[in-house]
Scaffold this motif. Structure first.
Motif, PDB file in Angstrom:
ATOM      1  N   THR A 184      -8.087  14.018  10.648  1.00 16.50           N
ATOM      2  CA  THR A 184      -9.521  13.743  10.552  1.00 16.50           C
ATOM      3  C   THR A 184      -9.856  12.427  11.248  1.00 16.50           C
ATOM      4  O   THR A 184     -10.874  12.316  11.952  1.00 16.50           O
ATOM      5  N   VAL A 185      -8.998  11.437  11.069  1.00 18.61           N
ATOM      6  CA  VAL A 185      -9.228  10.145  11.727  1.00 18.61           C
ATOM      7  C   VAL A 185      -9.204  10.311  13.241  1.00 18.61           C
ATOM      8  O   VAL A 185     -10.053   9.757  13.956  1.00 18.61           O
ATOM      9  N   LYS A 186      -8.242  11.095  13.751  1.00 17.50           N
ATOM     10  CA  LYS A 186      -8.159  11.321  15.195  1.00 17.50           C
ATOM     11  C   LYS A 186      -9.434  11.971  15.721  1.00 17.50           C
ATOM     12  O   LYS A 186      -9.916  11.642  16.811  1.00 17.50           O
ATOM     13  N   THR A 187      -9.979  12.891  14.927  1.00 14.49           N
ATOM     14  CA  THR A 187     -11.231  13.538  15.323  1.00 14.49           C
ATOM     15  C   THR A 187     -12.366  12.522  15.392  1.00 14.49           C
ATOM     16  O   THR A 187     -13.171  12.515  16.340  1.00 14.49           O
ATOM     17  N   HIS A 188     -12.433  11.651  14.383  1.00 13.76           N
ATOM     18  CA  HIS A 188     -13.462  10.611  14.381  1.00 13.76           C
ATOM     19  C   HIS A 188     -13.298   9.673  15.575  1.00 13.76           C
ATOM     20  O   HIS A 188     -14.281   9.305  16.222  1.00 13.76           O
ATOM     21  N   VAL A 189     -12.055   9.285  15.871  1.00 11.51           N
ATOM     22  CA  VAL A 189     -11.814   8.370  16.985  1.00 11.51           C
ATOM     23  C   VAL A 189     -12.252   9.001  18.303  1.00 11.51           C
ATOM     24  O   VAL A 189     -12.886   8.353  19.140  1.00 11.51           O
ATOM     25  N   SER A 190     -11.944  10.283  18.477  1.00  8.68           N
ATOM     26  CA  SER A 190     -12.354  10.975  19.705  1.00  8.68           C
ATOM     27  C   SER A 190     -13.873  10.987  19.838  1.00  8.68           C
ATOM     28  O   SER A 190     -14.420  10.761  20.934  1.00  8.68           O
ATOM     29  N   ALA A 191     -14.563  11.223  18.726  1.00 10.87           N
ATOM     30  CA  ALA A 191     -16.023  11.234  18.748  1.00 10.87           C
ATOM     31  C   ALA A 191     -16.568   9.840  19.060  1.00 10.87           C
ATOM     32  O   ALA A 191     -17.547   9.697  19.816  1.00 10.87           O
TER      33      ALA A 191
END
Length: 214
Positions: A184-191
């Motif tokens: 989930t953190v990786k998804t947030h970072v990408s966004a």
């Protein structure tokens, strides 16, 4: 990384002022997890000693006789040195921080930094994080196009993640602090990277230092 002796963080100091080197040596020698492995008084010596000793962290003044600090950074990068470089200087002008980062520095601090903060910065740089004095971060983030519009487009959760990025936290640490999965953190970072229009975490952190909470 070269890895410190018996788990210690090995540090080399490069500064042409004996009083500064002595003060830094005294500070570092009382740290249980840091080992001072040498002192260089000019740029050429800094490059030679770094390549020979492969310290974990090089504390580098930009204002060195002969080969200056930027020259040292460029030479070390060209030679494939894995030492992490923390610039510690008295002043470098408005372009100094950005030029140092572009040349491969992992951190940029001024010599008026609190001693405890300097020690924390050495540990953080050793752990793979980027450390910047607030003034230095502002100078880098003030480059053309670095404004707050992207920051304002972030969700509340994305702003939380960005603030932790700016604090030097890894994805794993952010996941633990926010009680979410690392995926989930990786998804947030990408966004976050997409919304801010930046290429990596360091650039996002630079913007955050200047704009988050503003």
């Amino acid at each position: 990384m070269s890895g410190g002796t018996a788990g210690l963080i090995t540090v080399l100091i490069a500064d042409d002022h004996p009083v500064v080197r002595q003060g830094l040596a005294v500070l570092l020698e009382v740290q249980d997890d840091i080992q001072l492995v040498g002192e260089a008084n000019d740029g050429e010596e800094a490059v030679r000693m770094t390549l020979e000793q492969a310290p974990d962290v090089l504390l580098l003044d930009l204002k060195l006789p002969g080969l200056d600090g930027l020259g040292v950074l460029n030479e070390l990068r060209a030679r494939g040195a894995r030492t992490r470089v923390l610039v510690l200087t008295s002043g470098a002008g408005p372009t100094g921080p950005a030029l140092a980062l572009q040349a491969g520095a992992a951190g940029f601090l001024y010599k008026d930094v609190d001693p405890d903060a300097l020690v924390r910065a050495i540990r953080s740089v050793h752990d793979g994080h980027t450390v910047l004095a607030s003034d230095a971060a502002g100078l880098v983030a003030s480059r053309p196009g670095a404004d707050s519009r992207g920051i304002r487009s972030l969700t509340a959760r994305e702003r939380e993640v960005l603030a932790l990025l700016a604090d030097g936290r890894s994805n794993r640490e952010i996941a633990r602090l926010l009680n979410v999965s690392e995926k989930t953190v990786k998804t947030h970072v990408s966004a976050i990277l997409a919304k801010l229009g930046v290429a990596d975490r360091t650039q996002a952190a630079l913007l955050a230092v200047r704009h988050v909470g503003a």
